[in-house]
Structure formats: structure tokens, C-alpha cells
Scaffold this motif. Structure first.
Motif, PDB file in Angstrom:
ATOM      1  N   MET A   1       0.844  -1.190   0.000  1.00  0.00           N
ATOM      2  CA  MET A   1       0.000   0.000   0.000  1.00  0.00           C
ATOM      3  C   MET A   1       0.879   1.239   0.000  1.00  0.00           C
ATOM      4  O   MET A   1       1.647   1.467   0.928  1.00  0.00           O
ATOM      5  CB  MET A   1      -0.907   0.003   1.225  1.00  0.00           C
ATOM      6  N   GLN A   2       0.779   2.030  -1.041  1.00  0.00           N
ATOM      7  CA  GLN A   2       1.565   3.250  -1.115  1.00  0.00           C
ATOM      8  C   GLN A   2       0.964   4.322  -0.191  1.00  0.00           C
ATOM      9  O   GLN A   2      -0.226   4.289   0.109  1.00  0.00           O
ATOM     10  CB  GLN A   2       1.604   3.770  -2.547  1.00  0.00           C
ATOM     11  N   THR A   3       1.806   5.249   0.234  1.00  0.00           N
ATOM     12  CA  THR A   3       1.331   6.374   1.047  1.00  0.00           C
ATOM     13  C   THR A   3       1.842   7.675   0.439  1.00  0.00           C
ATOM     14  O   THR A   3       2.809   7.677  -0.318  1.00  0.00           O
ATOM     15  CB  THR A   3       1.833   6.277   2.496  1.00  0.00           C
ATOM     16  N   HIS A   4       1.158   8.757   0.770  1.00  0.00           N
ATOM     17  CA  HIS A   4       1.607  10.070   0.339  1.00  0.00           C
ATOM     18  C   HIS A   4       0.961  11.127   1.214  1.00  0.00           C
ATOM     19  O   HIS A   4       0.011  10.852   1.948  1.00  0.00           O
ATOM     20  CB  HIS A   4       1.262  10.318  -1.141  1.00  0.00           C
ATOM     21  N   GLN A   5       1.462  12.338   1.131  1.00  0.00           N
ATOM     22  CA  GLN A   5       0.904  13.423   1.939  1.00  0.00           C
ATOM     23  C   GLN A   5      -0.437  13.843   1.374  1.00  0.00           C
ATOM     24  O   GLN A   5      -0.632  13.935   0.160  1.00  0.00           O
ATOM     25  CB  GLN A   5       1.847  14.613   1.963  1.00  0.00           C
ATOM     26  N   LEU A   6      -1.377  14.114   2.267  1.00  0.00           N
ATOM     27  CA  LEU A   6      -2.708  14.540   1.865  1.00  0.00           C
ATOM     28  C   LEU A   6      -2.704  16.055   1.644  1.00  0.00           C
ATOM     29  O   LEU A   6      -2.716  16.837   2.589  1.00  0.00           O
ATOM     30  CB  LEU A   6      -3.714  14.173   2.962  1.00  0.00           C
ATOM     31  N   GLY A  10      -1.505  18.360   4.762  1.00  0.00           N
ATOM     32  CA  GLY A  10      -2.141  17.292   5.513  1.00  0.00           C
ATOM     33  C   GLY A  10      -1.195  16.191   5.954  1.00  0.00           C
ATOM     34  O   GLY A  10       0.013  16.251   5.734  1.00  0.00           O
ATOM     35  N   PRO A  11      -1.743  15.162   6.586  1.00  0.00           N
ATOM     36  CA  PRO A  11      -0.926  14.053   7.088  1.00  0.00           C
ATOM     37  C   PRO A  11      -0.557  13.071   5.979  1.00  0.00           C
ATOM     38  O   PRO A  11      -1.094  13.115   4.875  1.00  0.00           O
ATOM     39  CB  PRO A  11      -1.862  13.384   8.103  1.00  0.00           C
ATOM     40  N   ARG A 150      -5.428  17.772  14.618  1.00  0.00           N
ATOM     41  CA  ARG A 150      -4.162  17.997  13.915  1.00  0.00           C
ATOM     42  C   ARG A 150      -4.359  18.755  12.602  1.00  0.00           C
ATOM     43  O   ARG A 150      -3.524  19.569  12.224  1.00  0.00           O
ATOM     44  CB  ARG A 150      -3.478  16.653  13.646  1.00  0.00           C
ATOM     45  N   HIS A 151      -5.451  18.459  11.896  1.00  0.00           N
ATOM     46  CA  HIS A 151      -5.679  19.071  10.594  1.00  0.00           C
ATOM     47  C   HIS A 151      -7.159  19.392  10.434  1.00  0.00           C
ATOM     48  O   HIS A 151      -8.023  18.761  11.054  1.00  0.00           O
ATOM     49  CB  HIS A 151      -5.238  18.135   9.465  1.00  0.00           C
TER      50      HIS A 151
END
Length: 337
Positions: A1-6, A10-11, A150-151
Motif C-alpha cells: 500500500m503506497q502512502t503520500h501526503q494529503l 495534511g498528514p 491535527r488538521h
């Protein structure tokens, strides 16, 4: 599962998120044990973005999520919570309240039900016409400074509201419906998000199951709002919309994947096509449906595939609005200059 900044502020999140509403509300009978097992399976697959609302089952969904996260590291989940929608004891809808004093009250209850010290993304579920968005976001900005959230996110708002809100405090993402048959964001909203560095977390990527490939004309049962209140699931509208699904099925069969996987992959592909950060939220209520949805992450639609899908289901092809007339009237995202 890839991840990236929102978005730009964002987180870090997974490329797919899990929407939890159907585990508590609106889609008929639920299975608590299977719901928790599904959340566990999502986390183990690398899904980090978990979306809930304090009004989903009148708190039930948050308590369910608390149970599912028990014993796990807090940082394993990015918890997104919607607030502001008012319910009555019979489950009906009573309006929206985004006043600063109200949102602080909602947050206090959510923190207690979830058993956490902060919420990663907090967002009003709908715009409150009686409260300037600057007041709502300003109060949320104070909560960010206090470390309780946090956001700041938004949901179902249009370009003007996005700009006004973002001027008060950076907005991480806009949660809004987007699918092959719900493409309203392409007319101004996605462009504004791209300009401001705001991500889009797209719910309804399967149009509440309508374009999942699993829906039939007899599917909606007792306690399922879709057959009772959603125009796209009724009468001739439903028959027409299911005929669109069969067009997609023909393409999916050739690709060796499911209709749902094509529909989810289509939404993900639009992020690149539109130059925007789009994270699909899947509303799987079982491990079987979750596994199918996760398979979409490895479906790569070619330019030729996307062209065929555009011909099979052109913009505006769906019959019926995505909500009934009363609900549409409350959507800031549906207002056009």
C-alpha cells in the motif's frame, strides 16, 4: 500500500481510505464482529485513513472504531471525523450546527467515544448557512493550537467556501462525492483544490454500491436508505443506471478485474488526469468486499481503457440526482455562480 501526503499541509495517508458509515447506519443490518474484522484487515493491509462521523449511528461508529483500534499503536490510524449533522432519537435528521460552541462540544464527545487525545482530521459534515465558515474554521484553528485536532478538513463545499476557509487556516482535504457517475467536482471544485493545495478524499466512488457490480433491482432492504430516499436507486432511474454498470462490466471482464475495481481505479486515475491529489474512500463492510476494493490499487487503466470508459459512461449519463431534492439544497458544493 503506497502512502503520500494529503494535500500540501495534511498528514501522510494510504492511497486508499476506508469509510466506516455503513458499519453503523443507513445501509441496513450490520455485523459488529465482521465490521471490526474488516477494520483490522484494512489496517493490516496498510490502510491508514479511517473515516467516520459522530452522527453515524449516533456515536455507534466512533465506539466501534475505538474497539477496533484497542491495543494498536495510535499512529497506525489517521482518524477523520465529521461533525455538525444533528439527529433525533428516531434516527431522523434535524439540521446542521457548526457554531464554535457546538463544535467544541461535539469534539469533546468524539474524543471520549474514540478514546484518543486528538483527532487527525476534523471537518464539518455540511456547511451551516447560519454560521460564517470563518467562524467555524477559526474555532477549529484554536483546537489545532491546543493539540486536540491535527488538521482541518471540509466536506461538500464549493470553491468560494474553500477559499474563505483556507484564508483562515490551511485546509488539508475536501471530502466530496466523486465517481464515474458523480462528476460535479470537475466544474470548478477540483481546480480550486489544485490551486490551493487541498487534497480530495472521494467518497461514493461506487455510488453507494450502485456501480459496484453487485447491486440488483431487488437489493435494497429494510433500513436501507438507498431504495427509499436516493433517486438513483428508484424505478426507471435504477434500471437505466444498472444498464450503465453492464457497459462497465463488459470492459472489466476484458481486463480480468471486477466492476468495483474498475470504478475505484477510475477515480484514482482522475487524480493524475486532473492534476489533483485524489484519495478514494471505499465503504467496504466486509472482508470480502475490502479485499476486492484493495485489489483496485494494482489496476492500472491505460489511456485506451479510460477512453472506452468515457464512451461507455459519459459525464452526465446517470439518471437521477445523487441526493433527494431536500438534501441537494443543503449542499454548498452544488451551488453554482
Amino acid at each position: 500500500m503506497q502512502t503520500h501526503q494529503l494535500g500540501s499541509t495534511g498528514p501522510q495517508v494510504s492511497q486508499l481510505g476506508l469509510g466506516l458509515m455503513g458499519m453503523s447506519d443507513l445501509y441496513g443490518p450490520t455485523d459488529r464482529a465482521e465490521s471490526i474484522a474488516t477494520i483490522h484487515a484494512a489496517l493490516e493491509a496498510g490502510v491508514t485513513l479511517l473515516d467516520t462521523g459522530d452522527f453515524y449511528g449516533m456515536g455507534h461508529n466512533e465506539l466501534l472504531l475505538r474497539e477496533a483500534l484497542a491495543g494498536r499503536r495510535r499512529e497506525q490510524a489517521v482518524i477523520s471525523v465529521k461533525f455538525g449533522a444533528l439527529r433525533d432519537p428516531l434516527g431522523g435528521w434535524s439540521g446542521v450546527d457548526n457554531r464554535p460552541v457546538a463544535l467544541k462540544n461535539f469534539l469533546a464527545y468524539s474524543l471520549q467515544r474514540l478514546g484518543v487525545e486528538h483527532i487527525d482530521i476534523y471537518r464539518p459534515a455540511r456547511l451551516d448557512p447560519a454560521v460564517p465558515i470563518e467562524d467555524t474554521v477559526g474555532a477549529m484553528a484554536d483546537l489545532v493550537k491546543a493539540g486536540l485536532i491535527r488538521h482541518i478538513g471540509l466536506s461538500e463545499v464549493g470553491p468560494e467556501t474553500l477559499r474563505r476557509a483556507h484564508a483562515v487556516h490551511p485546509i488539508s482535504d475536501l471530502q466530496i462525492e466523486y465517481s464515474m457517475i458523480s462528476r460535479g467536482i470537475e466544474d470548478g471544485i477540483v481546480q480550486t483544490c489544485r490551486e490551493l493545495g487541498i487534497a480530495i478524499t472521494a467518497y461514493g466512488v461506487l455510488s453507494r454500491g450502485l456501480i459496484s457490480g453487485h447491486w440488483t433491482a431487488q437489493r435494497a432492504g429494510e433500513g436501507d436508505f438507498r431504495g427509499q430516499h436516493s433517486p438513483r436507486f428508484q424505478g426507471d432511474n435504477l434500471r437505466h443506471n444498472l444498464s450503465l454498470v453492464e457497459r462497465v462490466r463488459a470492459i472489466a471482464d476484458e481486463l480480468g478485474v471486477s466492476v468495483a475495481q474498475v470504478a475505484i481505479a477510475w477515480v484514482a486515475a482522475q487524480g493524475a488526469a486532473l492534476g489533483a491529489d485524489i484519495v478514494p474512500l471505499v465503504g467496504a463492510r466486509s472482508r470480502v468486499r475490502l479485499a476486492e476494493a484493495l485489489g483496485a490499487a494494482s489496476v492500472h487503466l491505460s489511456a485506451a481503457d479510460l477512453a472506452r470508459l468515457a464512451q461507455a459512461v459519459p459525464a452526465g449519463a446517470a439518471a437521477g440526482a445523487r441526493y433527494n431534492a431536500h438534501a441537494v439544497a443543503l449542499l454548498d458544493s452544488e451551488r453554482r455562480a
